[in-house]
Scaffold this active site. Structure first.
Site, PDB file in Angstrom:
ATOM      1  N   ARG A  36       0.824  -1.220   0.000  1.00 42.97           N
ATOM      2  CA  ARG A  36       0.000   0.000   0.000  1.00 42.97           C
ATOM      3  C   ARG A  36       0.855   1.266   0.000  1.00 42.97           C
ATOM      4  O   ARG A  36       0.456   2.284  -0.558  1.00 42.97           O
ATOM      5  CB  ARG A  36      -0.965  -0.007   1.186  1.00 42.97           C
ATOM      6  CG  ARG A  36      -2.176  -0.892   0.933  1.00 42.97           C
ATOM      7  CD  ARG A  36      -3.134  -0.876   2.095  1.00 42.97           C
ATOM      8  NE  ARG A  36      -4.399  -1.507   1.734  1.00 42.97           N
ATOM      9  CZ  ARG A  36      -5.351  -1.823   2.598  1.00 42.97           C
ATOM     10  NH1 ARG A  36      -5.196  -1.571   3.877  1.00 42.97           N
ATOM     11  NH2 ARG A  36      -6.473  -2.379   2.186  1.00 42.97           N
ATOM     12  N   LYS A 197     -18.426 -18.255   2.979  1.00 44.14           N
ATOM     13  CA  LYS A 197     -19.870 -18.193   3.175  1.00 44.14           C
ATOM     14  C   LYS A 197     -20.632 -17.467   2.078  1.00 44.14           C
ATOM     15  O   LYS A 197     -20.220 -16.395   1.632  1.00 44.14           O
ATOM     16  CB  LYS A 197     -20.164 -17.489   4.501  1.00 44.14           C
ATOM     17  CG  LYS A 197     -19.735 -18.303   5.696  1.00 44.14           C
ATOM     18  CD  LYS A 197     -20.017 -17.523   6.950  1.00 44.14           C
ATOM     19  CE  LYS A 197     -19.868 -18.420   8.175  1.00 44.14           C
ATOM     20  NZ  LYS A 197     -20.137 -17.643   9.389  1.00 44.14           N
ATOM     21  N   GLY A 354      -8.457  -9.072   0.542  1.00 50.10           N
ATOM     22  CA  GLY A 354      -7.285  -9.473   1.322  1.00 50.10           C
ATOM     23  C   GLY A 354      -6.839 -10.906   1.083  1.00 50.10           C
ATOM     24  O   GLY A 354      -5.695 -11.164   0.692  1.00 50.10           O
ATOM     25  N   GLY A 377     -12.571  -4.511   1.461  1.00 51.52           N
ATOM     26  CA  GLY A 377     -13.988  -4.158   1.522  1.00 51.52           C
ATOM     27  C   GLY A 377     -14.439  -3.251   0.385  1.00 51.52           C
ATOM     28  O   GLY A 377     -15.530  -3.427  -0.170  1.00 51.52           O
TER      29      GLY A 377
HETATM   30  C1  3PG Z   1      -8.619  -1.867   4.915  1.00 50.36           C
HETATM   31  O1  3PG Z   1      -7.572  -2.188   5.476  1.00 50.36           O
HETATM   32  O2  3PG Z   1      -9.395  -2.679   4.404  1.00 50.36           O
HETATM   33  C2  3PG Z   1      -8.916  -0.407   4.776  1.00 50.36           C
HETATM   34  O3  3PG Z   1      -7.855   0.342   5.242  1.00 50.36           O
HETATM   35  C3  3PG Z   1     -10.199  -0.059   5.485  1.00 50.36           C
HETATM   36  O4  3PG Z   1     -10.079  -0.342   6.841  1.00 50.36           O
HETATM   37  P1  3PG Z   1     -11.383  -0.593   7.693  1.00 50.36           P
HETATM   38  O5  3PG Z   1     -11.972  -1.886   7.222  1.00 50.36           O
HETATM   39  O6  3PG Z   1     -10.933  -0.640   9.129  1.00 50.36           O
HETATM   40  O7  3PG Z   1     -12.319   0.561   7.433  1.00 50.36           O
HETATM   41 MG    MG Z   2     -11.336  -4.056   5.931  1.00 55.59          MG
END
Ligand code: 3PG
Ligand code: MG
Length: 395
Positions: A36, A197, A354, A377
């Site tokens: 990142r 899931k 991830g 996300g």
């Molecule tokens: C992540 O690591 O997915 C982003 O930085 C967002 O973090 P968060 O899910 O804690 O909002």
């Molecule tokens: Mg996250």
């Protein structure tokens, strides 16, 4: 695109408030995966080269509105200095007099890093007062944090309303890659959706069946789809209460012309453990005392056939229990094949999330994919067809 890029902005002599996502893994004060950080370098360099002063806003972890020493951004300074090739000054707040003084005093060619935005409760509440205070640190605002753009927070959304705003290079790259995969893609488009899931990826599956031509379902959620067809999946991870939902998704896909691929054969074991004795059986022949931990070789051959036909691939989630060998075999083989097709110029491949990136890195395939998103996300929400507040605020 409805938003501006760095090319349309004048940064000379300006304080450039820049939202980045440097939520990187840290062990004993050292960054263990700097991806990142590396990905924001083009934006920072560009701002510096145009005579701007980057003032970085970022979150780290989830401190929930409190100052938590372990979640300070200060330990990231050396990694940032190395990546940017310049001095990074740290200030222990992202608002107020100290931060304001530091942003006014920043020397040309240097970067200012402000402390974790989430130390203030107003950040996650998108408090207008906090956003206004943050805005005082800059003359213009750049959002380069695609991976935090699904959050409507003061530093990702609120602040954009106070200053002339634009997208950074990484934000631009992420959005272009996703647009190429799902917006106006070369067809046929295939999607791999894996993971444990169905319940966590319902919206994703529902959106994808109307957008892609072929949906390859893997991982634990494939068991739920198999069980919904009346197949006994033994002790496999399976959400039996999602059977109706799985059937509905399958029916909608069929009537809309989206082909769903489920495993034809599976690798089963009696325990969830690396190296556990395993056997390959037809999907309908899982022994009652065994669990499905991976897709089998016939299934992989089927996936390869589909990838041969596809022009675009979007990938989220592993096909099996990729963390424990040998149950990473299907994920590795399919990822490697997609990477090969991409390298040959026959496939546009985009992956995110991830686990997905970890799986593709493990398979040695990530580097040959067309694009690997830094987002978890946010990537999912974009694939679900949702508007990301951090992107919308730039429009
Ligand atoms: C992540 O690591 O997915 C982003 O930085 C967002 O973090 P968060 O899910 O804690 O909002
Ligand atoms: Mg996250």
């Amino acid at each position: 695109m409805a938003w501006k890029t760095l090319d349309q902005m004048d940064f000379a002599g300006k304080r450039v408030l820049t939202r980045v996502d440097i939520n990187v893994p840290l062990e004993d004060g050292r960054v263990t995966d700097a991806t990142r950080i590396e990905r924001i370098v083009p934006t920072i360099r560009d701002i510096l080269d145009k005579g701007g002063k980057p003032i970085l806003l970022a979150h780290f972890g989830r401190p929930k509105g409190q100052r938590v020493d372990d979640m300070s951004l200060a330990p990231l300074v050396p990694a940032l200095e190395e990546a940017f090739g310049t001095k990074v000054v740290f200030v222990a707040d992202c608002r107020g007099p100290a931060a304001k003084a530091a942003s006014d005093a920043l020397a040309d060619g240097q970067v200012l890093l402000c402390e974790n935005t989430r130390f203030h409760a107003g950040e996650e509440k998108n408090d207008p007062a906090l956003a206004a205070e943050m805005a005082e640190l800059g003359d213009v605002y750049v959002n380069d944090a695609f991976s935090a753009a699904h959050r409507a927070h003061a530093s990702t959304e609120g602040v954009a309303h106070h200053l002339p705003s634009c997208a950074g290079r990484l934000m631009e790259a992420e959005l272009s890659a996703l647009e190429a995969a799902l917006g106006d893609p070369k067809r046929p488009v295939a999607a791999v959706v894996g993971g444990a899931k169905v319940s966590t990826k319902l919206e994703l599956l529902s959106n994808l069946i109307s957008r892609v031509d072929i949906l390859i379902i893997g991982g634990g959620m494939a068991n739920t789809f198999l069980a919904a067809q009346g197949i006994d999946v033994g002790k496999s991870l399976c959400e039996h209460d999602m059977a109706d939902t799985a059937r509905e998704i399958a029916e909608k896909a069929a009537s809309g012309g989206c082909e769903i691929l489920l495993p034809r054969d599976v690798v089963v074991a009696r325990e969830f453990k690396a190296g556990a004795p395993s056997e390959t059986v037809k999907a309908e022949n899982c022994p009652p005392d065994a669990m499905i931990l991976d897709a089998g070789p016939d299934s992989v051959a089927h996936v390869k056939e589909v990838l041969d036909r596809a022009k675009t691939l979007i990938w989220n989630g592993p096909l099996g229990a990729f963390e424990i060998a040998p149950f990473d075999a299907a994920t590795n083989a399919a990822a490697d094949y997609a990477a090969e097709l991409t390298a040959a110029g026959d496939l546009v491949s985009v992956a995110g999330g991830g686990d997905t990136v970890a799986a593709l890195n493990k398979a040695g395939a990530a580097e040959r994919f067309s694009y690997i998103s830094t987002a978890g996300g946010a990537f999912l929400e974009w694939m679900e067809g949702k508007t990301l507040p951090g992107v919308a605020a730039l429009e």
